[in-house]
Design a protein around this motif. Structure first.
Motif, PDB file in Angstrom:
ATOM      1  N   GLY A 202       0.859  -1.252  -0.010  1.00 34.12           N
ATOM      2  CA  GLY A 202      -0.112   0.109   0.179  1.00 34.12           C
ATOM      3  C   GLY A 202       0.663   1.432  -0.062  1.00 34.12           C
ATOM      4  O   GLY A 202       0.525   2.164  -0.679  1.00 34.12           O
ATOM      5  N   LEU A 203       2.033   1.277   0.641  1.00 35.60           N
ATOM      6  CA  LEU A 203       2.697   2.524   0.838  1.00 35.60           C
ATOM      7  C   LEU A 203       3.557   2.575  -0.720  1.00 35.60           C
ATOM      8  O   LEU A 203       3.626   3.834  -0.784  1.00 35.60           O
ATOM      9  N   PRO A 370      -3.019   2.489  -8.589  1.00 32.59           N
ATOM     10  CA  PRO A 370      -2.512   1.223  -8.313  1.00 32.59           C
ATOM     11  C   PRO A 370      -2.985   0.844  -6.652  1.00 32.59           C
ATOM     12  O   PRO A 370      -3.047  -0.633  -6.501  1.00 32.59           O
ATOM     13  N   THR A 371      -3.089   1.583  -5.793  1.00 33.39           N
ATOM     14  CA  THR A 371      -3.464   1.459  -4.687  1.00 33.39           C
ATOM     15  C   THR A 371      -4.819   0.819  -4.480  1.00 33.39           C
ATOM     16  O   THR A 371      -4.851  -0.083  -3.353  1.00 33.39           O
ATOM     17  N   TYR A 372      -5.703   1.189  -5.153  1.00 36.48           N
ATOM     18  CA  TYR A 372      -7.164   0.438  -5.046  1.00 36.48           C
ATOM     19  C   TYR A 372      -7.459  -0.646  -6.253  1.00 36.48           C
ATOM     20  O   TYR A 372      -8.530  -1.060  -6.090  1.00 36.48           O
ATOM     21  N   MET A 373      -6.319  -1.018  -6.747  1.00 32.05           N
ATOM     22  CA  MET A 373      -6.563  -2.152  -8.020  1.00 32.05           C
ATOM     23  C   MET A 373      -6.954  -3.337  -7.749  1.00 32.05           C
ATOM     24  O   MET A 373      -8.053  -3.668  -8.214  1.00 32.05           O
ATOM     25  N   THR A 374      -6.881  -3.787  -6.450  1.00 25.12           N
ATOM     26  CA  THR A 374      -7.297  -5.280  -6.247  1.00 25.12           C
ATOM     27  C   THR A 374      -8.836  -5.170  -5.833  1.00 25.12           C
ATOM     28  O   THR A 374      -9.627  -5.836  -6.340  1.00 25.12           O
ATOM     29  N   CYS A 375      -9.266  -4.132  -5.064  1.00 28.84           N
ATOM     30  CA  CYS A 375     -10.713  -3.990  -4.839  1.00 28.84           C
ATOM     31  C   CYS A 375     -11.455  -3.646  -5.813  1.00 28.84           C
ATOM     32  O   CYS A 375     -12.709  -3.762  -6.293  1.00 28.84           O
ATOM     33  N   ALA A 376     -10.750  -2.490  -6.661  1.00 30.34           N
ATOM     34  CA  ALA A 376     -11.647  -1.965  -7.970  1.00 30.34           C
ATOM     35  C   ALA A 376     -11.861  -3.086  -9.058  1.00 30.34           C
ATOM     36  O   ALA A 376     -12.795  -3.221  -9.554  1.00 30.34           O
ATOM     37  N   LEU A 377     -11.032  -4.159  -9.205  1.00 33.17           N
ATOM     38  CA  LEU A 377     -11.074  -5.128 -10.048  1.00 33.17           C
ATOM     39  C   LEU A 377     -12.193  -6.026  -9.623  1.00 33.17           C
ATOM     40  O   LEU A 377     -12.910  -6.536 -10.345  1.00 33.17           O
ATOM     41  N   GLY A 378     -12.382  -6.231  -8.071  1.00 34.57           N
ATOM     42  CA  GLY A 378     -13.530  -6.875  -7.746  1.00 34.57           C
ATOM     43  C   GLY A 378     -14.826  -6.273  -8.078  1.00 34.57           C
ATOM     44  O   GLY A 378     -15.771  -6.980  -8.435  1.00 34.57           O
TER      45      GLY A 378
END
Length: 460
Positions: A202-203, A370-378
């Motif tokens: 995240g950092l 990129p910070t929110y990539m995983t949740c946004a892809l979901g």
């Protein structure tokens, strides 16, 4: 300072190294999930004849297997690990296909193949795709193009193989073999080695380059935009879902709903339509193979092209062109009534299908960062899958009522077109707002004597 340097070394995308193993794992996962899902359409006629049901009732199987909640995969991948989530999904999906091989009713298939296998696919797909974005930045589009080309390669190989299995061992034996094949998702999960700790990722991700917002390379970063809505975000949304407040993401989300409705119908009904115009069973299966090969070319070429520096700011425009071409192909499909014409359709439609599939995670990353990539892809894959729940049965209902496929394919093509038009309107509005803001800012500076007035060119 030493600790920050060490964090950077651990969590910064490597642009290679083990990242290529992540790409290989996502490639295999795409074969096991997306290609197998497409091959479900080859069981369509078998289920319909065996259980003596109409098009609309049978199509619910495909709807259920391809529309489970993808945010569940991103949530577990964020809370647990991508490795554990992908492995769990592999076990569930494999078990669902094995149980489907002994189904005694269509309702049994709804539960085993639709719900159980569908949830397993949802758990495995989103985390494996998100992991590619963590390992790549500059070559992100190419990495996604290679990883998601498993969709086309898998379809090319599995389509004739599944048809052969059905002929040799019936649909029950074919499902049993597919259940064993899908268990390879556990191998994919084993490859998903984390780049660093969650805090490190995240950092570092927050310090990467600002994403492009549509075609506006001078837009503020996602984090800066969300800072203006901090109190609202903290009160009503979890931190990892703050991207839901972004106007760009809202436009992308709505367009995805129309895109998803359009893209499911040709995949489900291409083989039945080919059979209805006199194409043989093996030739119809060959159409799916051609569709898959063209998708491979689309995945890789569009991934490579949109990674070029001078085209990165036009990724959204490229994505829109691919969607519009898909819609045009769908509208023309009812006019094609020979094998040679259907081969042409499979090549063109498959090519642009591969293009937009490869660009979905790329444009999502460009919009949310990129910070929110995983949740946004979901969220994106959930929105992409949600219309699948209604579009195949609705398309089957039109076939049952009209006796042909014209209305089904025309509505799908219209849905594609509307998705592209919506994104184009969003880009136009944003461009007008930017130009207006620039003009107002220049007028303020001119009124203070800081700049010269804008000189208009004389008429020629």
């Amino acid at each position: 300072q030493v600790s920050q340097t060490r964090v950077s070394e651990v969590a910064t995308p490597h642009e290679g190294g083990w990242g290529w193993m992540i790409v290989a794992g996502c490639f295999l996962a795409t074969i096991c999930i997306r290609a197998v899902t497409r091959c479900v359409s080859m069981f369509f006629v078998e289920f319909q004849l065996h259980f003596e049901k109409d098009y609309s009732t049978t199509a619910w199987i495909y709807s259920l297997v391809d529309s489970p909640p993808s945010p569940l995969g991103s949530f577990l991948g964020h809370r647990l690990s991508c490795r554990a989530t992908v492995t769990l999904g592999g076990l569930l999906s494999s078990a669902g296909l094995v149980l489907s091989s002994v189904a005694s009713s269509l309702e049994h298939l709804y539960i085993s193949m639709g719900i159980l296998t569908g949830i397993g696919f949802a758990l495995s797909y989103t985390p494996s795709v998100a992991m590619v974005g963590r390992y790549f930045s500059d070559r992100k589009a190419l990495a996604y193009g290679i990883a998601l080309s498993g969709n086309g390669i898998g379809t090319f190989i599995l389509a004739p193989a599944v048809q052969l299995l059905i002929e040799r061992y019936s649909w029950r034996g074919a499902l049993l073999v597919l259940g064993g094949f899908v268990s390879n998702l556990c191998v994919c999960g084993a490859l998903m080695r984390p780049l660093g700790s969650k805090e490190d990722s995240g950092l570092t991700e927050a310090k990467q380059l600002d994403p492009h917002k549509f075609d506006d390379t001078d837009s503020p970063s996602t984090e800066a935009l969300l800072d203006t809505k901090t109190s609202f975000s903290r009160r009503f949304l979890p931190k990892e879902f703050g991207f839901l407040l972004l106007p760009d993401f809202l436009f992308l989300s709505v367009s995805l709903l129309f895109l998803a409705y359009g893209c499911s119908t040709p995949v489900v009904y291409l083989v039945p339509y080919a059979l209805s115009v006199g194409v043989g069973y093996r030739e119809a299966a060959f159409l799916m193979s051609i569709f898959g090969v063209s998708g491979i070319v689309g995945n890789i070429t569009f991934g490579w092209i949109t990674d070029r520096k001078f085209l990165r700011s036009y990724r959204m425009l490229t994505y829109m062109v691919a969607i519009a071409m898909e819609g045009l192909c769908c509208m023309c499909l009812p006019l094609l009534n020979s094998f040679s014409l259907l081969v042409t359709f499979s090549m063109i439609y498959g090519y642009f299908d591969g293009a937009y599939v490869a660009l979905i995670p790329v444009v999502t990353s460009d919009v949310v960062g990129p910070t929110y990539m995983t949740c946004a892809l979901g969220v994106v894959y959930f929105l992409h899958a949600a219309p699948y729940l209604v579009s195949p049965p609705l398309g089957g209902w039109f076939v049952d009522k009209t006796g042909n496929y014209a209305a089904t394919f025309f509505i799908s093509g219209t849905s594609f077109m509307f998705s592209a038009v919506l994104l184009a309107a969003a880009m136009l509005v944003k461009r007008c707002q930017r130009n207006k803001s620039s003009t107002v800012w220049h007028a303020c500076l001119f009124s203070n004597g800081l700049v010269a007035p804008i000189q208009e060119k004389p008429d020629q």
